[in-house]
Design an enzyme around this catalytic site. Structure first.
Site, mmCIF file in Angstrom:
data_model
loop_
_atom_site.group_PDB
_atom_site.id
_atom_site.type_symbol
_atom_site.label_atom_id
_atom_site.label_comp_id
_atom_site.label_asym_id
_atom_site.label_seq_id
_atom_site.Cartn_x
_atom_site.Cartn_y
_atom_site.Cartn_z
ATOM 1 N N ASP A 64 2.246 -7.279 12.282
ATOM 2 C CA ASP A 64 1.671 -6.500 11.179
ATOM 3 C C ASP A 64 2.426 -6.881 9.910
ATOM 4 O O ASP A 64 3.658 -6.920 9.889
ATOM 5 C CB ASP A 64 1.799 -5.002 11.457
ATOM 6 N N ASP A 80 -6.673 -5.203 15.381
ATOM 7 C CA ASP A 80 -6.576 -3.791 14.964
ATOM 8 C C ASP A 80 -6.295 -3.787 13.452
ATOM 9 O O ASP A 80 -5.231 -3.391 13.000
ATOM 10 C CB ASP A 80 -5.458 -3.113 15.752
ATOM 11 N N ASP A 127 2.127 -12.449 8.400
ATOM 12 C CA ASP A 127 0.692 -12.646 8.504
ATOM 13 C C ASP A 127 0.332 -12.968 9.952
ATOM 14 O O ASP A 127 0.961 -13.818 10.604
ATOM 15 C CB ASP A 127 0.277 -13.812 7.591
ATOM 16 N N ALA A 128 -0.705 -12.264 10.449
ATOM 17 C CA ALA A 128 -1.045 -12.397 11.872
ATOM 18 C C ALA A 128 -1.509 -13.816 12.230
ATOM 19 O O ALA A 128 -1.180 -14.338 13.297
ATOM 20 C CB ALA A 128 -2.125 -11.374 12.230
ATOM 21 N N GLU A 149 0.523 1.015 13.130
ATOM 22 C CA GLU A 149 0.654 2.423 13.487
ATOM 23 C C GLU A 149 1.397 2.613 14.806
ATOM 24 O O GLU A 149 2.033 3.635 15.042
ATOM 25 C CB GLU A 149 -0.757 3.017 13.575
ATOM 26 N N GLN A 171 0.829 -1.201 0.000
ATOM 27 C CA GLN A 171 0.000 0.000 0.000
ATOM 28 C C GLN A 171 0.867 1.255 0.000
ATOM 29 O O GLN A 171 2.053 1.221 0.262
ATOM 30 C CB GLN A 171 -0.909 -0.007 1.245
#
Lengths: 323, 323, 323, 323
Positions: free
Chosen positions: D113, D162, D144-145, D93, D38
């Protein structure tokens, strides 16, 4: 915006390109309608006044439609020695017929627009064009223009293309093809007849979208093609026209002779056009002339070219490095 | 908008008039700066590429600045028989100097722009203009152009006005007045010298904002003034220039002679301009010619005329009733 | 936007703050009118459906006006033991009267809205409120609410403020002052009477614009004031109400008793409100509660407080450094 | 806009629905980056201050991220009797870890994350979260979580989701499924462990987009699920969370006990949350409660539900005819 000066802000947003849009302040939505083909709206917008939209795309506006229609109609009409019969492909707004009917020599105008709802809407709401719709010299037919032109008994002195741009797969594409010009338009012109068509954007950044292709297509059929262009504010670009002559010598009209014919043959005076103006419009710039010369694409029945907003025709000169 | 095609949409919005705005998609904010006079930004936007903004107003863009600067510089330079010295009022972007320096005859260019930050910014970030900033033939002074022109020892063959439009009370207004032209520019031109200035929007709807007034002001001072115009996409309008000649006969240049001089005197070739193109630009249309003829306003030291976005110069022809 | 999926995009743009605006797609401009006070429009917009605008500002929309009006009317009506007479300040839309008239106990509703054009417009075009406008229990007066309330013979069980926010110098400011509450509203309430007023934005970022001041003003006059809040999508914020009771004990209504009274006294059922919901709305968060406690400003006849879009009531917690 | 007050207007436009968009004034583009997943930007916008965008979608803003993260983290942490180990799915974040680490009882936080670029970007540029990224109690893994949670040795007291909303086919969808909750989350919770997840929009018009489905999915796996909601200005809607408890009795925390635990266990004080506030957030309104009750959809591995901007969950009450 200060609270005390607040007024409603209704904007009509139009995409000019994928990455450029503009918004006109809507003063009043005057009339709205819907046909089987499209939505039609008359809206009083921003700096353009009463503006006609088809499917939300600007067709013509109060502040500049008269320029567009003077340039579409009168150059061809005065280059012809004595136009009596005129065929209009499209033109449902009525303004093209209005300008044609100003010519005293005209005895018959056949206008073929596929959308009856648009014609009725414009007849009812465009005061300026009302008399044209009601003229005894006008025959209005709601059908496909090719079908009607092919079938119409007799030939014409001037044929006018007042259609949406030739989008691949779009409803008007077939009316811009070599096949149409060769097999329908040319045979339906009287000797010395002239064909004129609006030809989409003709700016130095946009002329290769359709303008140069329409020109190349006409050149493949007619002995002489005269391209010209003028900035149209409501289209946010320079706009182009291509005039195709069966008699190349007619294009040799002097500015003075154009002025004389306009004064002699047309009711009322021109707002925008005169011989000097037209000479300027025909002096295309170096970029556009080069694009016209280099254009290879001729519209054939099975191959079109999209307008994706604006393309880019011109490249910075060789001396121009990147900023 | 489909989730999978989503990309960030940052728009730069510019008012074109009170009731018309447009938005350019921001691809990248490249550089931003701030001087005591204005904000300066180089932003890669929408269809215009790398674009320079002063206080958020477009100054020039990658796709068309080369057209603007060819038209500002070369017509005057080739109408002059042998330009050796050139003075540029404003021009901090560097592109006007760049074009002037392409003329082999030029020995000295004095460029006076009040904003050092803008000059440094453009020197650093506009690759295309870098060589001009570093030319030994360029003298760059950051000060008021009038003060420096008055005080400069010696006279010039060509003086170029590359300034913001003359807004009443705006910083550049005084550089468009009769007083400035009469008492500063004219005395500083060598015999046969030429003054050329950008002159704001010159469309048939917008030409009376400042274009016709600048023309009238110059005509009150110079024996010959040549107006011309070309559509500039990034300004969303036709743009105008006025060339003021101390020797009216110089304006009688044929297209062929213009082509010859361009080829002979200038390094590299033109992208947009040639003699045929320039003839077209000088053929203003009937509306603009009428506005020029009827213009009464001369800019004096205490009277200006605002540009409120776009005015309206043209009225529909007398045959045109309301839609 | 692909050409073939193009549809007209008319946007209604509203400033939410100086630096935040939103745009609702206009599906249809249904009706437009203009009074001596304001423009009034009913427009079918974006996700909100038929929406009423006064001077281009959203008043209420199809998707959430029923929530707003349930919360304005019914909590006060059911906290009152037996409301027979109701006075509405403003309310020209008719929806407040509509909700009041659902209470079987109500014998008389006096609604005073200054703008007859708005009332007639809503009567004609808001089908949902038509019956209320035509109810024999409604007396509609077009005049200043204070003048009429002062002069009206007799007192009321419930008085409802359904007015625009108290902008300094705005038309409604005087109807939010201590003077109005002390000298007009309180004397006109029957024993056990309740006053309820809409109170502007009540989010944790916006509650100090007017919500906390209206609360403080009411607390300076009434023995008990109950503030509550709910997010209203069309206002793009949490919205607040303040209920002022002459008998503080009435505020002790249990959720179960509220449900019982709603079922017993009101025609039809509630869509949004019940006792459990109302308990939640009265549990204001820590930020808003702190702002209410600390508010010093009481609206007096000569001092107001503007809403400049959105203010900022909350600061990051002390543990929160800048990002 | 007056010429003399002109400043650059760069707007960040975000679609809130197909027919609703909003535009935040960009004050400064602070940092921009791009990962394989992203685009990431930190932009100072409109009324929201420094705001983090992923692919142009708001993630969190200076004015309200502290509210979001207090509500995501602390209710679950204080309902648990003594949380020592915490697993965060997503959270790049850093603000979720920041809030978790305020709990003195916490010995170990594992944050997984997938996007290392985002984590590094936030570590570098979000001053407020810097200490959390550098805490010795934090283990940050970019993967990957699900993979990491399954593989991680040992169990957790609190697991926090989250993540972006569960779009069908989107990258996070699999982390909202019954399968993930049943086979990964539940087995990885210690006895008395709690799972909490952000749950998308929860307004009365929007709660059925994903909020009610996440709730239904969790209810199909856990003995007790506690939904709550709060308006988040930067998301232009009410936002929802669902807390899933392995020990239903923990949800019976009184407001006073919540306040006591917050004061005792957490460094610094809360800005937004306290026991009274939380009681209010748990009192969902009648519409949302009805939607929760009626929700049939459980997210399974092969079936999701899109968020197309905003849906419409609530219908006007039966007494409400069309406007």
């Amino acid at each position: 915006m200060a609270q005390d000066t607040y007024t409603k802000r209704l904007w009509l947003e139009e995409d000019l390109a994928d990455d450029l849009k503009w918004s006109m302040l809507v003063k009043k939505v005057l009339y709205s309608g819907k046909s089987e083909y499209q939505e039609v709206d008359l809206i009083d917008v921003g700096p353009f006044g009463k503006t006609l939209f088809l499917d939300g795309k600007v067709q013509s506006s109060e502040v500049d439609e008269w320029v567009y229609h003077e340039l579409l109609v009168h150059p061809a009409m005065v280059m012809h020695p004595n136009p009596k019969t005129v065929f209009i492909c499209g033109g449902g707004e009525g303004a093209t017929a209005r300008e044609v009917l100003r010519h005293k020599s005209v005895e018959k105008v056949v206008m073929v627009d596929i959308d009856k709802v648009v014609c009725d809407f414009c007849h009812a709401h465009l005061e300026k064009n009302k008399a044209a719709f009601e003229s005894s010299r006008l025959e209005l037919i709601n059908d496909d223009a090719r079908t009607q032109l092919e079938a119409y008994p007799g030939k014409f002195d001037v044929i006018i293309g007042d259609l949406a741009d030739p989008l691949d797969g779009g409803p008007c594409y077939q009316l811009y093809t070599q096949d149409f010009y060769q097999n329908v338009v040319l045979p339906k012109l009287n000797p010395g007849g002239i064909f004129i068509t609006q030809s989409g954007p003709a700016g130095f950044l946009s002329c290769t979208e359709v303008f140069t292709c329409i020109n190349a297509t006409l050149r493949s059929v007619f002995p002489s093609v005269l391209p010209y262009a003028q900035h149209m504010p409501v289209f946010c670009d320079v706009w182009g026209w291509n005039m195709a002559l069966t008699d190349a010598s007619q294009a040799e009209l002097s500015a003075e002779e154009m002025d004389r014919r306009l004064a002699e043959r047309v009711q009322g005076s021109m707002g925008f056009l005169d011989g000097h103006t037209f000479k300027g419009l025909c002096h295309l710039n170096k970029v556009v002339r080069k694009c016209l010369e280099e254009e290879q694409q001729v519209y054939t029945a099975d191959c079109g070219r999209f307008i994706h907003g604006k393309g880019q025709a011109a490249k910075p000169a060789e001396n121009g490095s990147q900023q």
